[in-house]
Design a protein around this motif. Structure first.
Motif, PDB file in Angstrom:
ATOM      1  N   LEU A 180       0.836  -1.204   0.000  1.00 28.58           N
ATOM      2  CA  LEU A 180       0.000   0.000   0.000  1.00 28.58           C
ATOM      3  C   LEU A 180       0.873   1.256   0.000  1.00 28.58           C
ATOM      4  CD1 LEU A 180      -2.870   1.132   0.178  1.00 28.58           C
ATOM      5  CD2 LEU A 180      -2.721   0.975   2.661  1.00 28.58           C
ATOM      6  N   GLU A 181       1.925   1.218   0.821  1.00 27.87           N
ATOM      7  CA  GLU A 181       2.819   2.380   0.903  1.00 27.87           C
ATOM      8  C   GLU A 181       3.484   2.635  -0.455  1.00 27.87           C
ATOM      9  OE1 GLU A 181       5.660   2.088   4.039  1.00 27.87           O
ATOM     10  OE2 GLU A 181       6.433   4.113   3.686  1.00 27.87           O
ATOM     11  N   ASP A 182       3.906   1.544  -1.135  1.00 25.15           N
ATOM     12  CA  ASP A 182       4.528   1.699  -2.460  1.00 25.15           C
ATOM     13  C   ASP A 182       3.556   2.363  -3.432  1.00 25.15           C
ATOM     14  OD1 ASP A 182       6.776   0.529  -1.542  1.00 25.15           O
ATOM     15  OD2 ASP A 182       6.428  -1.439  -2.485  1.00 25.15           O
ATOM     16  N   GLU A 183       2.280   1.930  -3.344  1.00 28.07           N
ATOM     17  CA  GLU A 183       1.265   2.473  -4.257  1.00 28.07           C
ATOM     18  C   GLU A 183       1.054   3.969  -4.004  1.00 28.07           C
ATOM     19  OE1 GLU A 183      -3.287   1.360  -5.208  1.00 28.07           O
ATOM     20  OE2 GLU A 183      -2.008  -0.308  -4.627  1.00 28.07           O
ATOM     21  N   ILE A 184       1.006   4.326  -2.712  1.00 28.89           N
ATOM     22  CA  ILE A 184       0.794   5.743  -2.365  1.00 28.89           C
ATOM     23  C   ILE A 184       1.999   6.572  -2.802  1.00 28.89           C
ATOM     24  CG2 ILE A 184       0.536   7.355  -0.437  1.00 28.89           C
ATOM     25  CD1 ILE A 184      -1.011   5.127   1.025  1.00 28.89           C
ATOM     26  N   ALA A 185       3.210   6.026  -2.578  1.00 29.36           N
ATOM     27  CA  ALA A 185       4.419   6.762  -2.958  1.00 29.36           C
ATOM     28  C   ALA A 185       4.462   6.965  -4.478  1.00 29.36           C
ATOM     29  CB  ALA A 185       5.655   6.011  -2.471  1.00 29.36           C
ATOM     30  N   ALA A 186       4.039   5.929  -5.226  1.00 26.03           N
ATOM     31  CA  ALA A 186       4.032   6.039  -6.689  1.00 26.03           C
ATOM     32  C   ALA A 186       3.059   7.139  -7.129  1.00 26.03           C
ATOM     33  CB  ALA A 186       3.630   4.701  -7.314  1.00 26.03           C
ATOM     34  N   ARG A 187       1.922   7.205  -6.465  1.00 26.88           N
ATOM     35  CA  ARG A 187       0.928   8.245  -6.770  1.00 26.88           C
ATOM     36  C   ARG A 187       1.494   9.622  -6.415  1.00 26.88           C
ATOM     37  NH1 ARG A 187      -1.923  12.401  -4.023  1.00 26.88           N
ATOM     38  NH2 ARG A 187      -4.067  12.505  -4.728  1.00 26.88           N
ATOM     39  N   ASP A 188       2.177   9.708  -5.265  1.00 26.34           N
ATOM     40  CA  ASP A 188       2.741  10.993  -4.840  1.00 26.34           C
ATOM     41  C   ASP A 188       3.796  11.506  -5.817  1.00 26.34           C
ATOM     42  OD1 ASP A 188       1.132  11.193  -2.687  1.00 26.34           O
ATOM     43  OD2 ASP A 188       2.678  10.895  -1.157  1.00 26.34           O
ATOM     44  N   ARG A 189       4.533  10.581  -6.427  1.00 30.03           N
ATOM     45  CA  ARG A 189       5.570  11.005  -7.377  1.00 30.03           C
ATOM     46  C   ARG A 189       4.957  11.706  -8.591  1.00 30.03           C
ATOM     47  NH1 ARG A 189       8.097   6.178  -5.771  1.00 30.03           N
ATOM     48  NH2 ARG A 189       7.177   4.982  -7.472  1.00 30.03           N
ATOM     49  N   GLU A 190       3.699  11.392  -8.876  1.00 30.29           N
ATOM     50  CA  GLU A 190       3.033  11.974 -10.056  1.00 30.29           C
ATOM     51  C   GLU A 190       2.501  13.388  -9.789  1.00 30.29           C
ATOM     52  OE1 GLU A 190       2.933  10.319 -13.131  1.00 30.29           O
ATOM     53  OE2 GLU A 190       4.349   9.125 -11.953  1.00 30.29           O
ATOM     54  N   ILE A 191       2.289  13.699  -8.507  1.00 28.82           N
ATOM     55  CA  ILE A 191       1.623  14.974  -8.171  1.00 28.82           C
ATOM     56  C   ILE A 191       2.334  16.206  -8.756  1.00 28.82           C
ATOM     57  CG2 ILE A 191       1.240  16.541  -6.171  1.00 28.82           C
ATOM     58  CD1 ILE A 191      -1.057  14.764  -6.406  1.00 28.82           C
TER      59      ILE A 191
ATOM     60  N   ARG B  39       0.885  15.856  -2.070  1.00 33.94           N
ATOM     61  CA  ARG B  39       1.337  14.491  -1.830  1.00 33.94           C
ATOM     62  C   ARG B  39       0.659  13.953  -0.575  1.00 33.94           C
ATOM     63  NH1 ARG B  39       6.313  13.714  -0.316  1.00 33.94           N
ATOM     64  NH2 ARG B  39       6.743  15.855   0.222  1.00 33.94           N
ATOM     65  N   LEU B  40       0.149  12.710  -0.637  1.00 32.76           N
ATOM     66  CA  LEU B  40      -0.519  12.131   0.537  1.00 32.76           C
ATOM     67  C   LEU B  40       0.456  11.985   1.700  1.00 32.76           C
ATOM     68  CD1 LEU B  40      -2.685   9.344  -1.158  1.00 32.76           C
ATOM     69  CD2 LEU B  40      -3.473  11.498  -0.200  1.00 32.76           C
ATOM     70  N   LEU B  41       1.725  11.719   1.380  1.00 36.17           N
ATOM     71  CA  LEU B  41       2.699  11.485   2.449  1.00 36.17           C
ATOM     72  C   LEU B  41       3.502  12.743   2.781  1.00 36.17           C
ATOM     73  CD1 LEU B  41       3.923   7.896   1.445  1.00 36.17           C
ATOM     74  CD2 LEU B  41       2.165   8.559   3.077  1.00 36.17           C
ATOM     75  N   ASP B  42       3.006  13.903   2.386  1.00 29.10           N
ATOM     76  CA  ASP B  42       3.667  15.151   2.757  1.00 29.10           C
ATOM     77  C   ASP B  42       3.390  15.419   4.242  1.00 29.10           C
ATOM     78  OD1 ASP B  42       4.453  17.712   3.214  1.00 29.10           O
ATOM     79  OD2 ASP B  42       3.259  18.634   1.617  1.00 29.10           O
ATOM     80  N   PRO B  43       4.430  15.414   5.100  1.00 27.05           N
ATOM     81  CA  PRO B  43       4.182  15.580   6.547  1.00 27.05           C
ATOM     82  C   PRO B  43       3.476  16.892   6.863  1.00 27.05           C
ATOM     83  CG  PRO B  43       6.488  15.012   6.103  1.00 27.05           C
ATOM     84  CD  PRO B  43       5.844  15.275   4.775  1.00 27.05           C
ATOM     85  N   SER B  44       3.732  17.930   6.071  1.00 26.24           N
ATOM     86  CA  SER B  44       3.102  19.222   6.393  1.00 26.24           C
ATOM     87  C   SER B  44       1.608  19.212   6.057  1.00 26.24           C
ATOM     88  CB  SER B  44       3.803  20.355   5.643  1.00 26.24           C
ATOM     89  OG  SER B  44       3.583  20.202   4.262  1.00 26.24           O
ATOM     90  N   ALA B  45       1.142  18.186   5.328  1.00 23.24           N
ATOM     91  CA  ALA B  45      -0.286  18.104   5.005  1.00 23.24           C
ATOM     92  C   ALA B  45      -1.004  17.146   5.953  1.00 23.24           C
ATOM     93  CB  ALA B  45      -0.474  17.635   3.558  1.00 23.24           C
TER      94      ALA B  45
END
Ligand SMILES: Cc1cc2nc3c(=O)[nH]c(=O)nc-3n(C[C@H](O)[C@H](O)[C@H](O)COP(=O)(O)OP(=O)(O)OC[C@H]3O[C@@H](n4cnc5c(N)ncnc54)[C@H](O)[C@@H]3O)c2cc1C
Length: 179
Positions: free
Chosen positions: A48-59, A91-97
């Protein structure tokens, strides 16, 4: 938390045991069954984390093939959405968000735009168009969307009225049939 532990206990995944040093407290421990499941859960988490990171790279990319990001960008071109939706895509994994909140979704069907064919008394019709004795339909199952009661424009906000109306119609027809 109590509900979560209740659920784990019901599935045989956790046990509440008396706390060894404090009579007022309970210690929650994972069962052997839960421990056996943990490696698979970690694998699922990593996937799941890999999938989210892949999506974040596209943002940040100006051009992307990610269908969800494309759909969001497309929707945001609409002025009404730009005015009322305040969260800029990030990005979903952006700590500031953060904080990152997970929600379990359950799939349901809504606004089927189909259902059973009825006549104007709510009687369910067979495929040859004759009524099936004793069977009435009301509400969404009566198939009033998608070309029924509302024509082809049966969309947002137009269902409850049809449910109530078809319920009243079918109820009256049943009462009349019963004399
Ligand atoms: C998220 C969402 C938002 C919506 N927003 C709107 C809106 O803003 N405006 C609007 O007009 N409409 C809206 N709708 C649509 C509207 O809510 C539905 O069309 C309407 O509730 C359908 O009513 P119903 O009685 O036909 O079916 P339901 O409300 O689905 O009732 C069917 C019932 O049958 C029960 N059931 C199923 N199988 C069995 C069984 N085998 N034995 C016994 N019971 C059973 C179910 O538990 C359920 O209680 C929305 C729907 C959803 C899901």
């Amino acid at each position: 938390m109590v509900t979560v532990i209740d659920g784990l206990e019901q599935r045989g995944l956790a046990k509440r045991l008396p706390h060894p040093a404090d009579r007022r407290a309970v210690a929650v421990t994972l069962t052997a069954k839960a421990r056996r499941l943990l490696p698979a859960l970690h694998d699922q988490g990593r996937a799941l984390e890999d999938e989210i990171a892949a999506r974040d790279r596209e943002i940040p990319k100006a051009t992307t093939h990610d269908a969800q990001i494309l759909a969001i960008r497309d929707a945001r071109r609409y002025l009404g959405d730009r005015l009322i939706r305040v969260a800029t895509p990030h990005r979903l994994l952006d700590p500031s968000a953060g904080p990152l909140i997970a929600v379990r979704l359950r799939i349901l069907t809504r606004k089927t735009l189909g259902g059973l064919q009825t006549d104007l008394s709510g009687r369910v019709l067979r495929s040859d168009g004759t009524p099936l004795p004793g069977l009435y339909a009301a509400g969404e199952i009566a198939g009033f969307g998608g070309g029924g009661m509302h024509g082809y424009r049966s969309l947002e906000g137009t269902f409850l009225g049809g449910c109530l109306f078809s319920g009243r119609t079918a109820g009256r027809a049943v009462a009349a049939a019963l004399g």
